[in-house]
Write a protein that holds these residues in place. Sequence first.
Motif, PDB file in Angstrom:
ATOM      1  N   MET A   1      -8.317  -0.759  14.965  1.00  0.00           N
ATOM      2  CA  MET A   1      -7.502   0.484  14.178  1.00  0.00           C
ATOM      3  C   MET A   1      -6.199   0.172  13.767  1.00  0.00           C
ATOM      4  SD  MET A   1      -7.806   3.653  13.313  1.00  0.00           S
ATOM      5  CE  MET A   1      -7.033   5.125  12.839  1.00  0.00           C
ATOM      6  N   ILE A   2      -5.560  -0.791  14.547  1.00  0.00           N
ATOM      7  CA  ILE A   2      -4.340  -1.168  14.469  1.00  0.00           C
ATOM      8  C   ILE A   2      -4.060  -2.072  13.128  1.00  0.00           C
ATOM      9  CG2 ILE A   2      -2.195  -2.241  15.310  1.00  0.00           C
ATOM     10  CD1 ILE A   2      -3.021  -1.610  17.912  1.00  0.00           C
ATOM     11  N   LYS A   3      -5.009  -3.053  13.079  1.00  0.00           N
ATOM     12  CA  LYS A   3      -5.142  -4.028  12.169  1.00  0.00           C
ATOM     13  C   LYS A   3      -5.344  -3.206  10.565  1.00  0.00           C
ATOM     14  CE  LYS A   3      -6.847  -7.983  14.678  1.00  0.00           C
ATOM     15  NZ  LYS A   3      -7.713  -9.143  14.442  1.00  0.00           N
ATOM     16  N   LYS A   4      -6.233  -2.171  10.722  1.00  0.00           N
ATOM     17  CA  LYS A   4      -6.254  -1.573   9.606  1.00  0.00           C
ATOM     18  C   LYS A   4      -5.104  -0.863   9.094  1.00  0.00           C
ATOM     19  CE  LYS A   4      -9.642   2.251   7.454  1.00  0.00           C
ATOM     20  NZ  LYS A   4     -10.520   2.995   7.811  1.00  0.00           N
ATOM     21  N   ALA A   5      -4.438  -0.249  10.010  1.00  0.00           N
ATOM     22  CA  ALA A   5      -3.071   0.482   9.536  1.00  0.00           C
ATOM     23  C   ALA A   5      -1.964  -0.668   9.085  1.00  0.00           C
ATOM     24  CB  ALA A   5      -2.580   0.907  10.849  1.00  0.00           C
ATOM     25  N   ASN A   6      -2.148  -1.939   9.594  1.00  0.00           N
ATOM     26  CA  ASN A   6      -1.181  -2.644   9.126  1.00  0.00           C
ATOM     27  C   ASN A   6      -1.532  -3.354   8.002  1.00  0.00           C
ATOM     28  OD1 ASN A   6       0.342  -3.028  11.399  1.00  0.00           O
ATOM     29  ND2 ASN A   6      -0.884  -4.669  12.311  1.00  0.00           N
ATOM     30  N   ILE A   7      -2.819  -3.377   7.414  1.00  0.00           N
ATOM     31  CA  ILE A   7      -3.438  -3.707   5.970  1.00  0.00           C
ATOM     32  C   ILE A   7      -2.864  -2.441   5.018  1.00  0.00           C
ATOM     33  CG2 ILE A   7      -5.228  -3.935   4.575  1.00  0.00           C
ATOM     34  CD1 ILE A   7      -6.691  -5.037   6.922  1.00  0.00           C
ATOM     35  N   GLN A   8      -2.939  -1.455   5.501  1.00  0.00           N
ATOM     36  CA  GLN A   8      -2.648  -0.059   4.297  1.00  0.00           C
ATOM     37  C   GLN A   8      -1.088  -0.332   4.264  1.00  0.00           C
ATOM     38  OE1 GLN A   8      -4.023   3.385   6.575  1.00  0.00           O
ATOM     39  NE2 GLN A   8      -6.044   3.115   5.757  1.00  0.00           N
ATOM     40  N   ASN A   9      -0.450  -0.537   5.456  1.00  0.00           N
ATOM     41  CA  ASN A   9       1.195  -0.390   5.133  1.00  0.00           C
ATOM     42  C   ASN A   9       1.628  -1.827   4.335  1.00  0.00           C
ATOM     43  OD1 ASN A   9       1.622   1.601   6.931  1.00  0.00           O
ATOM     44  ND2 ASN A   9       1.708   0.303   8.895  1.00  0.00           N
ATOM     45  N   HIS A  10       0.872  -2.760   4.624  1.00  0.00           N
ATOM     46  CA  HIS A  10       1.251  -3.869   3.716  1.00  0.00           C
ATOM     47  C   HIS A  10       0.976  -3.703   2.243  1.00  0.00           C
ATOM     48  CE1 HIS A  10       1.658  -6.023   7.323  1.00  0.00           C
ATOM     49  NE2 HIS A  10       2.353  -6.996   6.680  1.00  0.00           N
ATOM     50  N   LEU A  11      -0.381  -3.075   1.921  1.00  0.00           N
ATOM     51  CA  LEU A  11      -0.647  -2.885   0.600  1.00  0.00           C
ATOM     52  C   LEU A  11       0.404  -1.792  -0.146  1.00  0.00           C
ATOM     53  CD1 LEU A  11      -4.618  -2.172   0.921  1.00  0.00           C
ATOM     54  CD2 LEU A  11      -3.481  -4.055  -0.349  1.00  0.00           C
ATOM     55  N   VAL A  12       0.875  -1.083   0.502  1.00  0.00           N
ATOM     56  CA  VAL A  12       1.990  -0.040   0.117  1.00  0.00           C
ATOM     57  C   VAL A  12       3.190  -0.679  -0.197  1.00  0.00           C
ATOM     58  CG1 VAL A  12       3.408   2.001   0.735  1.00  0.00           C
ATOM     59  CG2 VAL A  12       0.667   1.993   1.378  1.00  0.00           C
ATOM     60  N   LEU A  13       3.507  -1.677   0.564  1.00  0.00           N
ATOM     61  CA  LEU A  13       4.802  -2.374   0.549  1.00  0.00           C
ATOM     62  C   LEU A  13       4.219  -3.346  -0.645  1.00  0.00           C
ATOM     63  CD1 LEU A  13       5.638  -3.440   4.131  1.00  0.00           C
ATOM     64  CD2 LEU A  13       7.067  -1.935   2.613  1.00  0.00           C
ATOM     65  N   ILE A  14       3.276  -3.787  -1.005  1.00  0.00           N
ATOM     66  CA  ILE A  14       2.868  -4.853  -2.183  1.00  0.00           C
ATOM     67  C   ILE A  14       3.125  -3.967  -3.321  1.00  0.00           C
ATOM     68  CG2 ILE A  14       1.159  -6.209  -3.294  1.00  0.00           C
ATOM     69  CD1 ILE A  14       0.330  -7.093  -0.314  1.00  0.00           C
ATOM     70  N   ILE A  15       2.330  -2.643  -3.250  1.00  0.00           N
ATOM     71  CA  ILE A  15       2.774  -1.952  -4.637  1.00  0.00           C
ATOM     72  C   ILE A  15       4.048  -1.773  -4.923  1.00  0.00           C
ATOM     73  CG2 ILE A  15       2.060   0.470  -5.638  1.00  0.00           C
ATOM     74  CD1 ILE A  15      -0.875   0.245  -3.872  1.00  0.00           C
ATOM     75  N   PHE A  16       4.812  -1.204  -3.997  1.00  0.00           N
ATOM     76  CA  PHE A  16       6.322  -0.966  -4.210  1.00  0.00           C
ATOM     77  C   PHE A  16       6.880  -2.143  -4.775  1.00  0.00           C
ATOM     78  CE2 PHE A  16       5.348   3.149  -1.960  1.00  0.00           C
ATOM     79  CZ  PHE A  16       5.830   3.979  -2.825  1.00  0.00           C
ATOM     80  N   SER A  17       6.432  -3.246  -4.186  1.00  0.00           N
ATOM     81  CA  SER A  17       7.189  -4.586  -4.561  1.00  0.00           C
ATOM     82  C   SER A  17       7.167  -4.781  -5.893  1.00  0.00           C
ATOM     83  CB  SER A  17       6.949  -5.535  -3.568  1.00  0.00           C
ATOM     84  OG  SER A  17       7.332  -5.309  -2.278  1.00  0.00           O
ATOM     85  N   ILE A  18       5.749  -4.506  -6.343  1.00  0.00           N
ATOM     86  CA  ILE A  18       5.510  -4.993  -7.720  1.00  0.00           C
ATOM     87  C   ILE A  18       6.034  -3.924  -8.674  1.00  0.00           C
ATOM     88  CG2 ILE A  18       3.530  -4.963  -9.291  1.00  0.00           C
ATOM     89  CD1 ILE A  18       1.597  -6.007  -7.178  1.00  0.00           C
ATOM     90  N   LEU A  19       6.258  -2.792  -8.159  1.00  0.00           N
ATOM     91  CA  LEU A  19       6.919  -1.666  -9.175  1.00  0.00           C
ATOM     92  C   LEU A  19       8.548  -2.220  -9.105  1.00  0.00           C
ATOM     93  CD1 LEU A  19       5.394   1.580  -8.009  1.00  0.00           C
ATOM     94  CD2 LEU A  19       4.867   0.401 -10.160  1.00  0.00           C
ATOM     95  N   SER A  20       8.944  -2.640  -8.200  1.00  0.00           N
ATOM     96  CA  SER A  20      10.425  -3.080  -8.043  1.00  0.00           C
ATOM     97  C   SER A  20      10.565  -3.976  -9.090  1.00  0.00           C
ATOM     98  CB  SER A  20      10.814  -3.145  -6.773  1.00  0.00           C
ATOM     99  OG  SER A  20      10.735  -1.883  -5.951  1.00  0.00           O
ATOM    100  N   ILE A  21       9.791  -5.085  -8.977  1.00  0.00           N
ATOM    101  CA  ILE A  21       9.934  -6.332  -9.618  1.00  0.00           C
ATOM    102  C   ILE A  21       9.682  -6.326 -10.946  1.00  0.00           C
ATOM    103  CG2 ILE A  21       9.370  -8.764  -9.797  1.00  0.00           C
ATOM    104  CD1 ILE A  21       8.968  -8.811  -6.743  1.00  0.00           C
TER     105      ILE A  21
END
Length: 269
Positions: A1-21
């Motif tokens: 469950m913790i790993k799944k939450a971490n994956i979701q958090n990282h996906l959100v960060l990756i999306i926002f990073s792409i939008l910023s760059i």
Amino acid sequence: MIKKANIQNHLVLIIFSILSIFPMYWMVISSLKSESEIFSFSLFPSDLTFSNYSYAFETMPLVKMLLNSVTISILTTAGQLIIAILFAYAFTRWDFKFKGLIYLALSVTWLIPLQAIMVPNYVQINELGINGTVWGIIVPGLCSVFANIYLYQSFNAFPKALFDAARIDGISEWRILVDIVLPNMKPTIAALSIILIISSWNDYLWPMLVSRTLESSPIQIGLKSFVSNDSNLWGSLMAATTISCIPIFIAYIILQRSIMDTFLKKGIK
């Protein structure tokens, strides 16, 4: 469950990073496109060209204007930091009459728009004989109310016990500031420095009013020359803009560690 939450958090960060760059990426690839392809939606130019860069260097003194911008940003930021450090230390260390009133009056001046003081500033630099020069751009901006208030809040949170211990040891006020306060405030000062540098670098209205020639102007004035009522040279504009971003990237790379330390300390507090 913790790993799944971490994956979701990282996906959100990756999306926002792409939008910023992405805007930066689009600026760079647009500078490498030909005029016929500049308005296409291709993510990579089909016909890679550097003609926009050569035209930008041929059209205006790009190197000279970059040096002007670097000089203006460094000297303006240095002046603002020196005044802000002395102001913050004085207001933190000593109690005097009308201290609160003076601080309130200073804070209120932050609300005064630049347009309201442009004419007095222009008259003053004319009297000083620095109109049309780089110093005419620098001098009116040597004091920043934002920097004063920002550092005062940080200095005010500094442990007062260290001040008292240093004074008991016979250390002068100047040595307290230089040897005790400033080393512990390096991350905060670095974060403020990058804010002031970017603010000075992007300033357009006052330099446009003071500058008389491109050789004495910062890079922001030169960028406007690519856009006019007759023609818009978007490719060359993107090329010149890409070049103008390089010094800011270098400044951020140099100061990024201190900036991240500031954010981490603020988050822990």
